[in-house]
Design a protein around this motif. Structure first.
Motif, PDB file in Angstrom:
ATOM      1  N   UNK A   1       0.819  -1.205   0.000  1.00  0.00           N
ATOM      2  CA  UNK A   1       0.000   0.000   0.000  1.00  0.00           C
ATOM      3  C   UNK A   1       0.856   1.259   0.000  1.00  0.00           C
ATOM      4  N   UNK A   2       1.862   1.288   0.855  1.00  0.00           N
ATOM      5  CA  UNK A   2       2.730   2.471   0.915  1.00  0.00           C
ATOM      6  C   UNK A   2       3.426   2.701  -0.417  1.00  0.00           C
ATOM      7  N   UNK A   3       3.848   1.630  -1.061  1.00  0.00           N
ATOM      8  CA  UNK A   3       4.515   1.773  -2.355  1.00  0.00           C
ATOM      9  C   UNK A   3       3.570   2.325  -3.415  1.00  0.00           C
ATOM     10  N   UNK A   4       2.298   1.937  -3.341  1.00  0.00           N
ATOM     11  CA  UNK A   4       1.318   2.468  -4.281  1.00  0.00           C
ATOM     12  C   UNK A   4       1.037   3.945  -4.013  1.00  0.00           C
ATOM     13  N   UNK A   5       1.003   4.330  -2.731  1.00  0.00           N
ATOM     14  CA  UNK A   5       0.616   5.686  -2.375  1.00  0.00           C
ATOM     15  C   UNK A   5       1.672   6.726  -2.727  1.00  0.00           C
ATOM     16  N   UNK A   6       2.956   6.365  -2.595  1.00  0.00           N
ATOM     17  CA  UNK A   6       3.977   7.381  -2.861  1.00  0.00           C
ATOM     18  C   UNK A   6       5.106   6.867  -3.740  1.00  0.00           C
ATOM     19  N   UNK A   7       4.788   5.865  -4.576  1.00  0.00           N
ATOM     20  CA  UNK A   7       5.767   5.285  -5.503  1.00  0.00           C
ATOM     21  C   UNK A   7       6.955   4.660  -4.777  1.00  0.00           C
ATOM     22  N   UNK A   8       6.759   4.262  -3.523  1.00  0.00           N
ATOM     23  CA  UNK A   8       7.808   3.578  -2.793  1.00  0.00           C
ATOM     24  C   UNK A   8       8.839   4.473  -2.152  1.00  0.00           C
ATOM     25  N   UNK A   9       8.599   5.796  -2.120  1.00  0.00           N
ATOM     26  CA  UNK A   9       9.597   6.726  -1.577  1.00  0.00           C
ATOM     27  C   UNK A   9       9.872   6.425  -0.102  1.00  0.00           C
ATOM     28  N   UNK A  10       8.818   6.285   0.706  1.00  0.00           N
ATOM     29  CA  UNK A  10       9.008   6.059   2.136  1.00  0.00           C
ATOM     30  C   UNK A  10       9.665   4.710   2.396  1.00  0.00           C
ATOM     31  N   UNK A  11       9.226   3.663   1.709  1.00  0.00           N
ATOM     32  CA  UNK A  11       9.806   2.336   1.930  1.00  0.00           C
ATOM     33  C   UNK A  11      11.286   2.321   1.586  1.00  0.00           C
ATOM     34  N   UNK A  12      11.664   2.940   0.465  1.00  0.00           N
ATOM     35  CA  UNK A  12      13.081   2.968   0.107  1.00  0.00           C
ATOM     36  C   UNK A  12      13.880   3.736   1.149  1.00  0.00           C
ATOM     37  N   UNK A  13      13.324   4.855   1.628  1.00  0.00           N
ATOM     38  CA  UNK A  13      14.008   5.649   2.642  1.00  0.00           C
ATOM     39  C   UNK A  13      14.254   4.804   3.897  1.00  0.00           C
ATOM     40  N   UNK A  14      13.219   4.133   4.366  1.00  0.00           N
ATOM     41  CA  UNK A  14      13.334   3.342   5.586  1.00  0.00           C
ATOM     42  C   UNK A  14      14.256   2.147   5.408  1.00  0.00           C
TER      43      UNK A  14
END
Length: 419
Positions: free
Chosen positions: A337-350
């Motif tokens: 879901x997070x990857x869909x919402x912001x193109x994975x920006x937050x997941x890659x950062x974390x």
């Protein structure tokens, strides 16, 4: 020898080196004359300018005597050299904050709560404590009394406001307005095993950083010592701060959308920078402090979830164990879901900054606040979903609760984020 971490300034000291505070009682063995209160400028300076002059007057602080019992840490009371009355009140040698009784007798686990303004940190803590004493506490046979007068007072007020008056907690005040006391709880969990007859005791320290203090790396530096001492971080991510969720119309029937605050990826980047500066990193610069990324307000996302989503129900905790397969299912869904919402920006950062992390989804209230009363809880009261999951993951990592695993360790993508 027991090492004590101050829950206020996070100074580390052997228990035997901690000073005491005089009780100023009139029953001293040297004629019954109590000590007079005196200004404690060390404590007042730490607490900040909001402390009135009358509160600066406190019992004198005296050093622990260098007796054999004191050096071994077995002496729980020491006589004041001024009046002779034995005191059990220990204080931090650095900030002179008083420790609750029993605080120095057990290990502590400092849990950092971090999130932008309006992400629901205060509401989350209040509901989490209630669940650990109720539904979740029954499954794990947990007891969770509040420690110290201040936490006991705030604990009562939080419960009365949210569960009796149906009012949401006030926002956390910024550090510029004074020091925010942490919440201290004594967590007791029975030991497991055929011959186990005792319980494990640890102190849970919840420290809530105000959202206003997370708007820049400079402001977040105030919390560097707190973050560096933390055994685990719970990062609350408000999905209503994400543009794609705000634009989806999923919350059209709820209260007004909150103002846009600091982005979760900026908070995560600043967190990692602060922790790296204190040596909490591994190879490739990733921070070793476990990170629980908790997406809040999932009740507002029902239209975006599938009918069989694990986010729509609480975990069972059957047999007093955390089901790791259930956690992994939630982790994978939230990551998607997070990857869909912001193109994975937050997941890659974390995943580039933290060596151990897991994604969670929760709702402290179970439903949005009334549209005409956004500061109130739903009329049915809190009906939380999965608020306990992030903390149980952190406790399970420390062996404080049982974790039921059935997948091979190599498939556990939640606990290791491989670059």
């Amino acid at each position: 020898m027991t090492t004590v971490i101050c829950p206020y300034c996070f100074d580390r000291a052997p228990a035997s080196r901690l000073p005491y505070r005089c009780l100023m009682m009139a029953t001293g063995v040297r004629g019954g004359t109590p000590c007079d209160a005196e200004p404690d400028d060390v404590w007042a300076g730490f607490m900040g300018p909001s402390v009135p002059p009358s509160r600066r007057l406190r019992g004198p602080v005296f050093a622990a005597p260098r007796t054999l019992a004191a050096l071994r840490g077995s002496a729980t009371r020491q006589p004041c050299p001024g009046c002779g009355v034995a005191s059990s009140v220990r204080v931090c040698r650095r900030c002179h904050s008083d420790f609750p009784s029993e605080y120095c007798d057990q290990d502590s686990r400092i849990i950092a709560l971090v999130g932008a303004k309006a992400s629901g940190k205060s509401t989350y803590v209040s509901v989490l404590v209630n669940e650990l004493r109720g539904r979740v506490g029954r499954e794990y046979n947990i007891s969770l009394p509040a420690m110290g007068d201040e936490t006991q007072r705030r604990d009562r007020e939080m419960a009365e406001d949210l569960y009796e008056r149906l009012q949401l907690p006030d926002t956390t005040r910024p550090a510029a307005m004074g020091f925010n006391d942490p919440l201290l709880y004594r967590l007791s969990v029975p030991r497991r095993g055929r011959y186990a007859r005792s319980s494990r005791h640890t102190t849970l320290v919840f420290f809530d950083a105000a959202g206003e203090d997370l708007k820049s790396a400079e402001a977040m530096a105030r919390y560097t010592q707190y973050l560096a001492a933390a055994d685990g971080i719970i990062l609350l991510v408000d999905p209503l701060q994400m543009g794609s969720v705000r634009d989806s119309g999923a919350t059209a029937d709820g209260p007004p959308l909150p103002a846009v605050e600091t982005s979760p990826q900026q908070i995560a980047a600043d967190l990692a920078a602060q922790l790296r500066s204190h040596g909490r990193s591994v190879s490739r610069g990733r921070v070793t402090t476990p990170m629980a990324v908790a997406v809040t307000k999932t009740d507002a996302l029902r239209s975006l979830l599938g009918a069989h989503s694990p986010l729509l129900r609480n975990a069972t905790h059957a047999g007093g164990e955390q089901d790791d397969d259930d956690r992994l299912a939630v982790h994978e869904e939230l990551r998607s879901l997070l990857s869909d919402w912001d193109s994975g920006v937050l997941c890659r950062q974390l995943e580039n900054d933290f060596a151990e992390l897991s994604y969670f989804g929760l709702s402290a209230l179970g439903a949005p606040p009334p549209a005409d009363a956004p500061a109130d809880a739903p009329k049915s009261g809190p009906q939380p979903l999965r608020v306990e999951d992030p903390l149980l993951w952190l406790l399970g990592r420390r062996g404080l609760i049982q974790v039921r695993k059935s997948r091979p360790a190599s498939r556990d993508r939640a606990e290791r984020a491989d670059a």
